[in-house]
Enzyme design. Structure first.
Site, PDB file in Angstrom:
ATOM      1  N   GLU A   1       0.830  -1.213   0.000  1.00 43.83           N
ATOM      2  CA  GLU A   1       0.000   0.000   0.000  1.00 43.83           C
ATOM      3  C   GLU A   1       0.865   1.264   0.000  1.00 43.83           C
ATOM      4  OE1 GLU A   1      -2.409  -1.808   3.327  1.00 43.83           O
ATOM      5  OE2 GLU A   1      -3.956  -0.704   2.255  1.00 43.83           O
TER       6      GLU A   1
ATOM      7  N   GLU B   1      -4.309  -9.459   4.465  1.00 48.05           N
ATOM      8  CA  GLU B   1      -5.421  -8.952   5.278  1.00 48.05           C
ATOM      9  C   GLU B   1      -6.629  -9.878   5.379  1.00 48.05           C
ATOM     10  OE1 GLU B   1      -3.511  -7.079   3.427  1.00 48.05           O
ATOM     11  OE2 GLU B   1      -3.120  -5.163   4.388  1.00 48.05           O
TER      12      GLU B   1
HETATM   13  N1  COA Z   1       4.822  -7.916  12.221  1.00 51.31           N
HETATM   14  C1  COA Z   1       5.694  -8.143  13.213  1.00 51.31           C
HETATM   15  N2  COA Z   1       6.766  -8.968  13.091  1.00 51.31           N
HETATM   16  C2  COA Z   1       6.937  -9.576  11.909  1.00 51.31           C
HETATM   17  C3  COA Z   1       6.063  -9.381  10.816  1.00 51.31           C
HETATM   18  C4  COA Z   1       4.959  -8.503  11.009  1.00 51.31           C
HETATM   19  N3  COA Z   1       4.095  -8.236  10.023  1.00 51.31           N
HETATM   20  N4  COA Z   1       6.490 -10.118   9.769  1.00 51.31           N
HETATM   21  C5  COA Z   1       7.588 -10.762  10.197  1.00 51.31           C
HETATM   22  N5  COA Z   1       7.868 -10.426  11.468  1.00 51.31           N
HETATM   23  C6  COA Z   1       8.974 -10.903  12.297  1.00 51.31           C
HETATM   24  C7  COA Z   1       8.777 -12.360  12.676  1.00 51.31           C
HETATM   25  O1  COA Z   1       7.953 -12.465  13.828  1.00 51.31           O
HETATM   26  C8  COA Z   1      10.202 -12.781  12.958  1.00 51.31           C
HETATM   27  O2  COA Z   1      10.576 -12.324  14.236  1.00 51.31           O
HETATM   28  P1  COA Z   1      11.479 -13.233  15.209  1.00 51.31           P
HETATM   29  O3  COA Z   1      12.770 -13.412  14.460  1.00 51.31           O
HETATM   30  O4  COA Z   1      11.614 -12.393  16.443  1.00 51.31           O
HETATM   31  O5  COA Z   1      10.728 -14.504  15.393  1.00 51.31           O
HETATM   32  C9  COA Z   1      11.004 -12.001  11.929  1.00 51.31           C
HETATM   33  O6  COA Z   1      10.166 -10.913  11.515  1.00 51.31           O
HETATM   34  C10 COA Z   1      11.355 -12.816  10.704  1.00 51.31           C
HETATM   35  O7  COA Z   1      10.151 -13.378  10.192  1.00 51.31           O
HETATM   36  P2  COA Z   1       9.995 -14.944   9.879  1.00 51.31           P
HETATM   37  O8  COA Z   1       8.535 -15.263   9.930  1.00 51.31           O
HETATM   38  O9  COA Z   1      10.908 -15.750  10.749  1.00 51.31           O
HETATM   39  O10 COA Z   1      10.551 -14.992   8.386  1.00 51.31           O
HETATM   40  P3  COA Z   1      10.132 -16.025   7.263  1.00 51.31           P
HETATM   41  O11 COA Z   1      11.044 -15.764   6.125  1.00 51.31           O
HETATM   42  O12 COA Z   1      10.033 -17.403   7.789  1.00 51.31           O
HETATM   43  O13 COA Z   1       8.629 -15.595   6.843  1.00 51.31           O
HETATM   44  C11 COA Z   1       6.909 -14.014   6.207  1.00 51.31           C
HETATM   45  C12 COA Z   1       8.414 -14.339   6.275  1.00 51.31           C
HETATM   46  C13 COA Z   1       6.774 -12.610   5.660  1.00 51.31           C
HETATM   47  C14 COA Z   1       6.230 -15.015   5.272  1.00 51.31           C
HETATM   48  C15 COA Z   1       6.286 -14.139   7.610  1.00 51.31           C
HETATM   49  O14 COA Z   1       7.118 -13.426   8.517  1.00 51.31           O
HETATM   50  C16 COA Z   1       4.903 -13.584   7.706  1.00 51.31           C
HETATM   51  O15 COA Z   1       3.953 -14.204   7.250  1.00 51.31           O
HETATM   52  N6  COA Z   1       4.750 -12.361   8.282  1.00 51.31           N
HETATM   53  C17 COA Z   1       3.472 -11.764   8.526  1.00 51.31           C
HETATM   54  C18 COA Z   1       2.966 -11.042   7.285  1.00 51.31           C
HETATM   55  C19 COA Z   1       1.652 -10.382   7.596  1.00 51.31           C
HETATM   56  O16 COA Z   1       0.660 -11.045   7.822  1.00 51.31           O
HETATM   57  N7  COA Z   1       1.657  -9.048   7.642  1.00 51.31           N
HETATM   58  C20 COA Z   1       0.503  -8.273   8.046  1.00 51.31           C
HETATM   59  C21 COA Z   1      -0.141  -7.732   6.847  1.00 51.31           C
HETATM   60  S1  COA Z   1      -1.620  -6.840   7.268  1.00 51.31           S
END
Ligand code: COA
Length: 238
Positions: free
Chosen positions: A115, A135
């Protein structure tokens, strides 16, 4: 140069650089980031030295992984986080600054990451970028303008496909849908953004600002209104 906690703000030779700087949390957008972006937007708007802005994400893995889930999905934070978003209209301000913004994106570009990029004028992406709107899976709708800006950029059908199915796009798919202007190897991303910024900067700042206004504001007008806007802007810059 930057005195911020979760973004880095730098300025060099007419180009402002905003780096989302929470690499350990994949540059997730939190309330602190909103406040700091708001402050930087004010500086950019009023600073005649800034001619063009490059927005990027720190670290290897992400441009921005969307809203910070630790703030967003824990009670009573959802209400607070949403309220905070509406109080400071970051997205409206992005869209209303007449200077061109270039988003240079790599890795994860999710939720408010997309966004934010949609509020920019150029979207460059590395060929490993992935675009998604998580979302619906979280039971919410995009609230950083995405439900409005996405269909205006990629069309209704493709936007609904992304928004309703939650399907992620690869960089080539994003290019095909014109969500991004160009894709390139990651090593070329920032050099290409720099080259584009230099090209824009080589033009008259008044003309650049007027063109941005004519196109972006004009899109929300009827054709006669848009033509009138164009004529006013043309007269204003002589
Ligand atoms: N908010 C807060 N922390 C987040 C985050 C978010 N949206 N996305 C990732 N992080 C953090 C993870 O909790 C992790 O923290 P940690 O190392 O303290 O455990 C760190 O970033 C690395 O993320 P990780 O999930 O281990 O990496 P990955 O490569 O395995 O996966 C994603 C990457 C993007 C697929 C996964 O992190 C994810 O699905 N994130 C959420 C995306 C989301 O739903 N965003 C909100 C949109 S409205």
């Amino acid at each position: 140069m930057s005195t911020f906690e979760v973004i880095i703000y730098e300025k060099q030779d007419g180009v402002a650089y905003i780096t989302l700087n929470r690499p350990k949390a994949l540059n997730a957008y939190n309330v602190k980031m909103r406040d700091e972006l708001y402050e930087v937007q004010g500086a950019i708007k009023d600073d005649p030295e800034v001619r063009v802005i490059i927005l990027k994400g720190a670290g290897e893995k992400a441009f921005c992984a969307g809203a910070d889930l630790t703030e967003f999905l824990t009670a009573p934070a959802p209400v607070f986080a949403r309220q905070a978003r509406f109080e400071r209209d970051i997205w409206g301000r992005f869209l209303n600054i007449d200077k061109p913004f270039i988003a240079a994106m790599h890795g994860y570009v999710l939720g408010s990451g997309i966004e934010m990029a949609l509020c920019c004028d150029f979207r460059l992406a590395s060929d490993d970028a992935q675009f998604g709107l998580p979302e619906p899976g979280l039971g919410i709708i995009p609230a950083a303008g995405g439900s409005q800006t996405l269909p205006r950029v990629i069309g209704r059908a493709a936007a609904l496909d992304m928004l309703l199915s939650g399907r992620w796009l690869t960089a080539p798919e994003a290019l095909k849908l014109k969500l991004v202007n160009r894709i390139m190897p990651r090593s070329d991303l920032y050099p290409e953004a720099e080259k584009l910024a230099a090209k824009i900067k080589s033009h008259s700042p008044e003309a650049i600002m007027a063109i941005k206004q004519a196109v972006t504001r004009g899109l929300d007008m009827t054709l006669p209104e848009g033509l009138e806007l164009e004529s006013r802007l043309a007269k204003a810059i002589g």
